[in-house]
Design a protein around this motif. Structure first.
Motif, PDB file in Angstrom:
ATOM      1  N   GLU A  20     -12.433  -4.778  -4.092  1.00 53.14           N
ATOM      2  CA  GLU A  20     -13.332  -3.738  -3.598  1.00 53.14           C
ATOM      3  C   GLU A  20     -13.945  -4.136  -2.251  1.00 53.14           C
ATOM      4  O   GLU A  20     -14.038  -3.316  -1.335  1.00 53.14           O
ATOM      5  N   TRP A  28       0.793  -1.244   0.000  1.00 52.78           N
ATOM      6  CA  TRP A  28       0.000   0.000   0.000  1.00 52.78           C
ATOM      7  C   TRP A  28       0.818   1.283   0.000  1.00 52.78           C
ATOM      8  O   TRP A  28       0.328   2.322  -0.422  1.00 52.78           O
ATOM      9  N   ARG A  80     -11.403  -3.601   0.321  1.00 52.71           N
ATOM     10  CA  ARG A  80     -11.227  -2.179   0.597  1.00 52.71           C
ATOM     11  C   ARG A  80     -12.300  -1.708   1.584  1.00 52.71           C
ATOM     12  O   ARG A  80     -12.009  -0.980   2.525  1.00 52.71           O
TER      13      ARG A  80
END
Lengths: 212, 212
Positions: free
Chosen positions: B139, A184, B142
């Motif tokens: 996603e 990240w 996330r």
DNA sequence: GTCTATAACGCGATAGAC
DNA sequence: GTCTATCGCGTTATAGAC
């Protein structure tokens, strides 16, 4: 932190300013940079020499002017990452220092190597032993981990670190956190500077997230 | 930790004892297990349906009796991993509990999901968005991370967690450590039990490695 | 002296015909 | 099911452009 070892990026930075002779085009460092980026995006095996050549706008053959083989590119990038980490360890182990301070040096040095050579370290951490070169890299990582684990064990004996967690486990959790940065941390896309990150990681590893 | 959600492995364990009817051979869960193992060893893209069929000793056609596509196998495994993690979060957020306790539940639940569904979570963590299914999985990850980060932020406001580290960074470091378990934890090859690991991880995250 | 192009090689995997 | 043609792979020889 005595001698910051050479890296691909550093070599490129040094070479770029001085005017290059000969036919214009890519030099070794530039090709390396693009190649490692592609390896990380698509995987080493899945990246063909053709696709690398296409990305560069070169013929396949032209690549072999810069490198003797596809594996050599991998080798150089892995060496860069491993060399950086090993230099950090050597540095921490040399000189007179308490064990705890050595450990701090290793952790902070590792974070700095990760952030400054993200592509090479990313490649290293994704290697899975599919070839002799990859297995050699894994072995060097193993030895590195073992040496750090010894440092952790010594710090435990000296009462600097908690002793209710095995040194091997503590080392793995510690580097699990550090190594996850590659997933990240993007220096360009965040306001978090590498040095702030160094501080955050050090604090969390030693003192945890709990308020005091 | 109220309802441990179903997993591929659990389904297999339940199915195994009761005698199976019909033509002998692989059932869906067994095929899934082998497929996910291969995906992890060789990579999803690099694993052809042919090689999966060969590994099982089946024809390609027989495989399509169990699944409608190669992607469906991936989808099921990713759902299993994501579902497990999301269930942990739902569980922690439901009921009356201090924020810090919720966070402990999330961390410990996540470690338990990791250790009990290592193959599926490994697959999830290696996904890089190469297809629509993979992007959907990323996603969901996330969103999961964001929800945990909110929990961390709240714990900071309540004075339970240190406030000198951004919630997003603290969350990433935390899960960096937890997720790294897939790289080395092998329940069969170590004397460290999953529950010992749960304890070790929780202690390191909250209180760090320093002796007190 | 540095970089690039054309052409082709040996090889392994894969797909299609049989 | 087996065989084979074909393709794409990493790699090389040779030569030309800047």
């Amino acid at each position: 932190m005595s001698t910051p070892p050479a890296s691909i990026a550093a070599a490129a930075d040094e070479a770029a300013p001085r005017s290059r002779r000969g036919r214009p085009g890519y030099d070794r460092a530039q090709v390396l940079e693009i190649a490692v980026r592609l390896f990380n995006e698509q995987g080493y095996d899945a990246t063909s020499v053709s696709s690398l050549a296409a990305e560069l706008g070169l013929s396949k053959a032209a690549l072999y002017h810069h490198f003797s083989s596809k594996e050599q590119i991998l080798q150089i990038a892995l060496d860069d990452a491993l060399g950086g980490l090993e230099a950090v360890l050597e540095d921490a182990l040399s000189g007179e220092q308490p064990t705890a301070a050595r450990l701090v040096s290793v952790i902070q040095g590792a974070v700095r190597v990760l952030t400054s050579r993200l592509p090479q370290v990313t490649l290293l951490l994704r290697v899975h032993g599919n070839s002799e070169i990859e297995r050699a890299a894994l072995e060097r990582r193993r030895i590195f981990d073992q040496r750090v684990a010894k440092l952790v064990a010594q710090a435990q004996r000296e009462g600097e670190l908690r002793s209710d967690i095995r040194p091997s486990v503590a080392t793995r959790l510690m580097f699990g956190m550090i190594n996850s940065l590659i997933e990240w941390y993007r220096p360009a896309h965040t306001s978090l500077t590498p040095e702030e990150l160094v501080g955050d990681v050090t604090r969390v590893i030693f003192d945890g997230l709990r308020a005091r």
